[in-house]
Design an enzyme around this catalytic site. Structure first.
Site, PDB file in Angstrom:
ATOM      1  N   LYS A 139       0.818  -1.213   0.000  1.00 29.81           N
ATOM      2  CA  LYS A 139       0.000   0.000   0.000  1.00 29.81           C
ATOM      3  C   LYS A 139       0.854   1.266   0.000  1.00 29.81           C
ATOM      4  O   LYS A 139       0.401   2.314  -0.443  1.00 29.81           O
ATOM      5  CB  LYS A 139      -0.968  -0.026   1.168  1.00 29.81           C
ATOM      6  CG  LYS A 139      -1.975  -1.156   1.003  1.00 29.81           C
ATOM      7  CD  LYS A 139      -3.212  -1.019   1.848  1.00 29.81           C
ATOM      8  CE  LYS A 139      -4.262  -2.033   1.444  1.00 29.81           C
ATOM      9  NZ  LYS A 139      -3.829  -3.444   1.636  1.00 29.81           N
TER      10      LYS A 139
HETATM   11  C1  LIG Z   1      -4.453  -4.537   1.046  1.00 23.17           C
HETATM   12  C2  LIG Z   1      -3.669  -5.792   0.922  1.00 23.17           C
HETATM   13  C3  LIG Z   1      -4.047  -6.820   0.024  1.00 23.17           C
HETATM   14  C4  LIG Z   1      -5.299  -6.739  -0.822  1.00 23.17           C
HETATM   15  O1  LIG Z   1      -5.195  -5.764  -1.825  1.00 23.17           O
HETATM   16  P1  LIG Z   1      -6.528  -5.218  -2.574  1.00 23.17           P
HETATM   17  O2  LIG Z   1      -6.053  -4.063  -3.359  1.00 23.17           O
HETATM   18  O3  LIG Z   1      -7.465  -4.818  -1.460  1.00 23.17           O
HETATM   19  O4  LIG Z   1      -7.072  -6.324  -3.382  1.00 23.17           O
HETATM   20  C5  LIG Z   1      -3.234  -7.932  -0.086  1.00 23.17           C
HETATM   21  N1  LIG Z   1      -2.135  -8.072   0.678  1.00 23.17           N
HETATM   22  C6  LIG Z   1      -1.743  -7.112   1.558  1.00 23.17           C
HETATM   23  C7  LIG Z   1      -0.526  -7.342   2.384  1.00 23.17           C
HETATM   24  C8  LIG Z   1      -2.489  -5.947   1.715  1.00 23.17           C
HETATM   25  O5  LIG Z   1      -2.109  -5.001   2.596  1.00 23.17           O
END
Ligand SMILES: *Cc1c(COP(=O)(O)O)cnc(C)c1O
Length: 482
Positions: free
Chosen positions: A113
């Site tokens: 993120k």
């Molecule tokens: C947010 C997240 C996901 C999922 O991603 P999306 O964009 O919500 O599909 C997968 N793995 C980790 C470690 C995350 O923080």
């Protein structure tokens, strides 16, 4: 480039107008009115660019209301070796020929993120400065999103963050990451309740339109278009690292929750990046796997949503999914609204017509798979024993499904979405040892913590916000009679 809503409202808006917003006024999600096309000559030219310069090229196709020099500066300030640990920013780790991990989690909070949120921090500061405005970001987190937002917004002019988290529910490492921030503009509110209470409070505060307007409340949730756009870049960067020739196809496997990450892959594919398959990997919360197998999208109740060892994928509905369905239905806003506003918001489900469903793998490249706790443990062990590489639980869900869905002729890139140190308990269970920890984070649990405990009460949170926004609160007490 203008942006339109997936639910068909006629209004077209500029990038800077939608940057600070969530949903479109008709309840839909914003998408660009068309996808710019990238040909082989362009791929060839982009192949040699640094990550920041590649980001600038891609963002420029979608953003025409920020001067080019400013946008270039924003990209160069965001994607630095100092913040992301390597000059490549998203280096590929090759497990075996044609099987790679793309490291997206070397940013400050060790999850992917950061890739988007760090850019959002720069864009917000820029846009607010240009408008002479301030923004108070209010959010609820059970882990990754909140810390990524705080590390992106810390010290940024014009922005404060009020982040609600459930008391005692985050791992010691996650708490240490968030609560050790000493920046004045970061406010950690620890709510005496569970994550749902935190979310309900955020909703209640945002639904008080007078409060929202006076205190300039905004969000940074996963439906934000700028976040999605930032994520498109690393599909190109991964492609260039896994191929030598432009035009050669690759596939990606994406550990998925809210469908944000893989939706960025869909956008890259729509732009012409040669992606054969987009493999959607879910954990036990398999809303998306069910859809890709059956054509039925069925959101889950909270009681049906499992707490798993890949918690960032524990979702009951996939908030970005509407964007893909809009493209699938030939960008028909009326039909998209009928599915999401009438059906999903009504009885929580819809089923595609067979001719639409047939196009999902055929024309859009999507396939899927599902992984459980036992699969995660086995995959973490397999990856460590066979390749000497330690992966986190989310990446393990991805790798498990990638190995099932892989075509040996086509390079497969699994997106690594977090580092194992964030999920130490499961690593210990799988490998009987502690996860590796980046040196910079040694002893973080012992750092001084900065947070305020509040009751699970909307008014208490509003009062806290008001107290910490003196420039906006002036005269409020008098006006409301004390
Ligand atoms: C947010 C997240 C996901 C999922 O991603 P999306 O964009 O919500 O599909 C997968 N793995 C980790 C470690 C995350 O923080």
């Amino acid at each position: 480039m203008k942006y339109i809503s997936t639910r068909g409202a006629a209004e077209r808006r500029g990038f800077s107008e939608i940057l600070l917003e969530g949903l479109a006024p008709d309840g839909g999600l914003y998408l660009p009115e068309r996808y710019p096309q990238v040909d082989t000559a362009t791929l060839k030219a982009w192949r040699r660019l640094s990550y920041a310069d590649l980001a600038f090229q891609i963002l420029s196709l979608y953003i025409d209301d920020i001067p080019a020099d400013d946008l270039h500066g924003i990209c160069r300030r965001t994607y630095t070796e100092a913040v992301f640990g390597t000059p490549q920013i998203v280096p590929l780790k090759t497990l075996q020929p044609k099987l790679h991990l793309e490291a997206l989690s070397n940013g400050p909070t060790l999850a992917f993120k950061d890739m988007a949120m760090q850019l959002l921090g720069q864009l917000f500061e820029y846009e607010l400065g240009r408008r002479g405005q301030t923004l108070n970001i209010l959010g609820a987190t059970s882990g990754d999103t909140g810390s990524a937002a705080e590390y992106a917004m810390r010290g940024k002019r014009g922005v404060r963050v009020f982040m609600l988290s459930p008391h005692g529910r985050m791992s010691p490492f996650q708490q240490a990451q968030m609560f050790s921030l000493q920046d004045e503009n970061i406010h950690n509110l620890v709510v005496q309740g569970v994550f749902d209470d935190c979310q309900d409070i955020v909703k209640a505060v945002s639904n008080d339109l007078a409060f929202k307007r006076r205190y300039r409340i905004g969000t940074v949730n996963s439906i934000n278009w700028a976040r999605l756009l930032a994520q498109v870049v690393y599909y190109f960067a991964g492609y260039f690292q896994a191929t030598e020739e432009d035009g050669q196809p690759v596939s990606f496997t994406v550990p998925s929750g809210n469908f944000g990450n893989i939706c960025a892959g869909h956008v890259a594919r729509m732009m012409g990046l040669p992606i054969a398959r987009l493999v959607c990997a879910t954990n036990e919360n398999d809303v998306l796997d069910e859809f890709f197998r059956t054509g039925t999208y069925r959101v889950r109740a909270s009681a049906e949503t499992h707490e798993t060892s890949s918690p960032s994928m524990d979702i009951s509905k996939a908030s970005n999914f509407e964007r893909f369905v809009y493209d699938l239905l030939g960008r028909d806003g009326q039909r998209t609204a009928a599915l999401f506003r009438d059906a999903v918001e009504g009885d929580g489900r819809f089923t595609l017509a067979p001719e639409d469903f047939a196009r999902v793998p055929r024309d859009f490249g999507f396939v899927s798979g599902r992984s459980t706790h036992a699969d995660r443990l086995a995959t973490i062990r397999h990856c460590f024993d066979r390749y000497g590489v330690m992966i986190d639980t989310h990446t393990a869900d991805g790798l498990k499904v990638a190995l099932e869905r892989r075509d040996p002729q086509v390079p497969m890139i699994v997106l690594e979405t977090a580092l194992p140190v964030k999920f130490a308990a499961t690593i210990r269970e799988a490998l009987g040892r502690e996860p590796d920890r980046p040196a910079a984070l040694d002893g973080i649990e012992a750092a001084p913590k900065r947070f305020t405990v509040v009751p699970a009460d909307v008014q208490a949170v509003k009062d806290h916000i008001a107290r910490h926004c003196p420039e906006l609160s002036a005269g409020v007490a008098a006006a409301s009679g004390g």
